[in-house]
Scaffold this active site. Sequence first.
Site, short mmCIF file in Angstrom:
data_model
loop_
_atom_site.label_atom_id
_atom_site.label_comp_id
_atom_site.label_asym_id
_atom_site.label_seq_id
_atom_site.Cartn_x
_atom_site.Cartn_y
_atom_site.Cartn_z
N HIS A 117 0.84 -1.20 0.00
CA HIS A 117 0.00 0.00 0.00
C HIS A 117 0.87 1.25 0.00
CE1 HIS A 117 -3.75 2.11 1.98
NE2 HIS A 117 -3.27 2.77 0.94
N HIS A 126 1.43 5.12 -2.10
CA HIS A 126 0.87 6.11 -3.02
C HIS A 126 1.95 7.13 -3.40
CE1 HIS A 126 -3.18 4.67 -2.33
NE2 HIS A 126 -3.11 4.95 -1.04
N ARG A 166 -1.73 8.93 -5.84
CA ARG A 166 -2.16 9.46 -4.54
C ARG A 166 -3.68 9.34 -4.41
NH1 ARG A 166 -0.39 15.47 -2.39
NH2 ARG A 166 -1.47 15.41 -0.37
N ALA A 167 -4.12 8.71 -3.34
CA ALA A 167 -5.54 8.40 -3.20
C ALA A 167 -6.40 9.66 -3.11
CB ALA A 167 -5.76 7.51 -1.98
N SER A 168 -5.97 10.62 -2.31
CA SER A 168 -6.78 11.82 -2.15
C SER A 168 -6.84 12.64 -3.43
CB SER A 168 -6.24 12.68 -1.00
OG SER A 168 -4.92 13.12 -1.28
N HIS A 214 -10.40 1.58 -2.06
CA HIS A 214 -9.83 2.79 -1.45
C HIS A 214 -10.59 4.01 -1.94
CE1 HIS A 214 -6.98 5.47 0.35
NE2 HIS A 214 -6.06 4.55 0.53
N TYR A 254 -11.99 7.60 5.02
CA TYR A 254 -11.24 6.39 4.68
C TYR A 254 -11.68 5.22 5.56
CZ TYR A 254 -7.71 8.79 1.75
OH TYR A 254 -7.05 9.49 0.76
N GLU A 286 1.52 2.61 3.88
CA GLU A 286 1.01 3.87 3.30
C GLU A 286 1.90 5.04 3.73
OE1 GLU A 286 -3.41 5.62 2.21
OE2 GLU A 286 -3.08 4.88 4.23
N ARG A 289 2.08 11.48 9.03
CA ARG A 289 3.49 11.58 8.65
C ARG A 289 4.42 11.93 9.82
NH1 ARG A 289 3.44 14.58 2.71
NH2 ARG A 289 1.57 13.54 1.90
#
Length: 341
Positions: free
Chosen positions: A6, A8, A71-73, A178, A194, A284, A290
């Site tokens: 996972h 991105h 990138r998921a977002s 996702h 999410y 991720e 972060r």
Amino acid sequence: MIIDCHGHYTTAPPALEAWRTQQINGLTDPARTPSRADLRIGDDELRHSIEPNQLRLMDERGIDLTVFSPRASFMAHHIGDLHTSTAWAALCNELCFRVSTLYPERFAPAAMLPQSPGVDPATCVPELVRCVEEYGAVAVNLNPDPSGGHWTAPPLTDRSWYPVYEKLVEYDLPAMVHVSTSVNPAFHTTGAHYLNADTTVFMQLVQGDLFADFPTLRLIIPHGGGAVPYHWGRFRGLAMALGKPPLEEHVLGNVFFDTCVYHQPGIDLLLDVIPARNILFASEMIGAVRDVDPRTGRHFDDTRRYTEAAGLSAADLTGIYEHNARTVYPRLDALLTEQGR
């Protein structure tokens, strides 16, 4: 090996976001719509975006390979229409593929799909095919809520999704379920939307009988399954009330969870409740969380440390780190085998 299933491209060069901004501006002023050729990102820019970021952390944490997707977002399927999403997905998928060619032993490409609210999911199939045939994609990300937090799409068990599943089965390709950005102010994107989606999709699968129609389809529910492990007894009881088989028979032959859980008690619970064969290592990294945890002095997303400390048997740990991913992602296994790994 340690495979992170996972990842991105959250550190893509700024030119990508600038192109996207132009594309969005073009929705109200077509004269400002950029062409694909307007995005110019050289290999050196890609290296600069990866080497001090994902690749550095992978080396520090002993991660051999990451399954790498857009990138998921940034998928943001709620913006524009199918044409908008198709152009955007093509660019993002190409960049992940290019990263995988620059670092073929460190990254394997996965693709986003050009979804759009109210549009037949079958329209995603051409991009899925292109990414497998041209880019060697080993997985796709499937958004169960293209509306961005308003949940206007039918459940994943609805037959409208079947053309996508048919192609996934044909290619023996898994999908990570996702969502993307939430535009609903009630749902924070990464803290609520999410995790809500992970939980919601699992219940959809409990309610339905999708895997009776697609017995070889494999879905990965990320972020440790959201609330699923914590409420396993609830889901077992609901399955009984619905007249479904035990969860081990009904869904766990086809549904898998990752280790994107950012504290030790959460990982411990996941590993205690869900069979080890259904868990894939993931972090991720450089994603939603972060920072460094002041309680441990380590990054929250350094999930290898939690997994190592969970007291697993050597066989279970090896399965979670490598063998489960190679089973769930056959095209990844073929790629690694071709590389002599």
